[in-house]
Design a protein around this motif. Structure first.
Motif, short mmCIF file in Angstrom:
data_model
loop_
_atom_site.label_atom_id
_atom_site.label_comp_id
_atom_site.label_asym_id
_atom_site.label_seq_id
_atom_site.Cartn_x
_atom_site.Cartn_y
_atom_site.Cartn_z
N SER A 3 -18.58 3.95 -0.44
CA SER A 3 -17.45 5.11 0.15
C SER A 3 -16.71 4.87 2.03
O SER A 3 -17.67 4.46 2.77
CB SER A 3 -18.20 6.07 0.29
N TYR A 4 -16.06 5.16 1.91
CA TYR A 4 -14.87 5.10 3.68
C TYR A 4 -14.70 5.81 3.76
O TYR A 4 -14.27 7.37 3.06
CB TYR A 4 -13.66 4.17 2.87
N THR A 5 -15.23 6.66 4.82
CA THR A 5 -14.49 8.06 5.62
C THR A 5 -13.12 7.61 6.15
O THR A 5 -12.59 7.00 6.13
CB THR A 5 -15.97 8.66 6.94
N TYR A 6 -13.10 8.67 6.47
CA TYR A 6 -11.22 9.03 7.31
C TYR A 6 -11.21 7.91 8.13
O TYR A 6 -10.05 7.28 8.02
CB TYR A 6 -11.57 10.15 7.45
N PRO A 7 -11.86 8.07 9.27
CA PRO A 7 -10.95 6.60 9.71
C PRO A 7 -11.61 5.20 9.54
O PRO A 7 -10.81 4.65 9.50
CB PRO A 7 -12.31 6.74 11.18
N GLU A 8 -12.56 4.76 8.61
CA GLU A 8 -12.91 3.29 7.92
C GLU A 8 -11.87 3.47 7.25
O GLU A 8 -11.45 2.12 7.35
CB GLU A 8 -14.22 3.49 7.09
N TYR A 12 -8.88 0.49 7.71
CA TYR A 12 -8.85 -0.24 6.32
C TYR A 12 -7.05 -0.39 6.42
O TYR A 12 -6.64 -1.51 5.73
CB TYR A 12 -8.93 -0.01 4.96
N LEU A 13 -6.84 0.65 5.60
CA LEU A 13 -5.19 0.65 5.06
C LEU A 13 -4.32 0.49 6.55
O LEU A 13 -3.12 0.74 6.47
CB LEU A 13 -4.81 2.11 4.79
N ARG A 14 -4.46 0.69 8.09
CA ARG A 14 -4.11 0.42 9.20
C ARG A 14 -2.87 1.26 9.27
O ARG A 14 -1.36 1.07 9.77
CB ARG A 14 -3.19 -1.31 9.12
N VAL A 15 -3.54 2.39 9.25
CA VAL A 15 -2.81 3.65 9.24
C VAL A 15 -3.32 4.79 10.21
O VAL A 15 -4.06 4.39 10.30
CB VAL A 15 -2.36 4.60 8.20
N GLU A 16 -2.95 5.49 10.79
CA GLU A 16 -3.20 6.68 11.46
C GLU A 16 -4.37 7.88 10.81
O GLU A 16 -3.94 7.70 9.94
CB GLU A 16 -2.68 7.79 12.53
N GLU A 17 -5.55 8.38 11.25
CA GLU A 17 -6.61 9.34 10.69
C GLU A 17 -5.48 10.25 10.36
O GLU A 17 -5.50 10.85 9.12
CB GLU A 17 -7.85 9.66 11.05
N ARG A 18 -4.23 10.87 11.20
CA ARG A 18 -3.78 12.21 10.89
C ARG A 18 -3.42 12.22 9.47
O ARG A 18 -2.84 12.83 9.25
CB ARG A 18 -3.15 11.96 12.69
N TRP A 19 -2.47 10.83 9.40
CA TRP A 19 -1.54 10.43 8.42
C TRP A 19 -2.60 10.78 6.83
O TRP A 19 -1.94 11.58 5.73
CB TRP A 19 -1.19 8.93 7.79
N GLN A 48 -1.09 0.46 -3.00
CA GLN A 48 -0.14 -0.05 -3.90
C GLN A 48 0.71 0.84 -3.95
O GLN A 48 2.16 1.05 -4.24
CB GLN A 48 -0.55 0.10 -5.13
N MET A 49 0.45 2.00 -3.58
CA MET A 49 1.58 3.48 -4.01
C MET A 49 2.50 3.83 -2.83
O MET A 49 3.78 4.46 -2.93
CB MET A 49 0.38 4.92 -3.88
N HIS A 50 2.12 2.59 -1.46
CA HIS A 50 2.95 3.03 -0.52
C HIS A 50 3.30 1.45 -0.01
O HIS A 50 3.53 1.51 1.24
CB HIS A 50 2.35 4.09 0.59
N HIS A 51 3.23 0.65 -0.49
CA HIS A 51 3.39 -0.55 -0.11
C HIS A 51 5.03 -1.25 -0.57
O HIS A 51 5.36 -0.92 -1.69
CB HIS A 51 2.56 -1.84 -0.56
#
Length: 87
Positions: A3-8, A12-19, A48-51
């Motif tokens: 399981s991944y936390t917000y920062p991880e 992984y998704l290469r987005v900002e944690e804030r997003w 998949q949802m945002h690609h």
């Protein structure tokens, strides 16, 4: 199961944690108390949802020829009845 936390997840998704935090209500995730976690399946689904693939420009994939045309593709809608002049 990892399981991944917000920062991880953000890394992984290469987005900002804030997003992630702003859009959490629309994203797949697990919540245990106040702790939010993401599984690998959640992260894959978010991707998949945002690609979006480019449709124009040098990175766009060439159009694929349609081998089979839909049997009703030749049909067009009738003109609107409202456009007819009433006497």
């Amino acid at each position: 199961m990892a399981s991944y936390t917000y920062p991880e997840a953000a890394a992984y998704l290469r987005v900002e944690e804030r997003w992630l935090r702003r859009n959490i209500s629309r994203l797949p995730h697990s919540k245990k108390g106040r702790t939010v976690t993401f599984t690998q399946a959640d992260l894959d689904r978010i991707d998949q949802m945002h690609h979006h693939e480019p449709t124009t420009g040098p990175l766009a994939a060439p159009p694929q020829p349609s081998a089979v045309r839909h049997p009703l593709a030749h049909l067009r809608p009738l003109p609107s009845r409202r456009s007819a002049v009433r006497v």
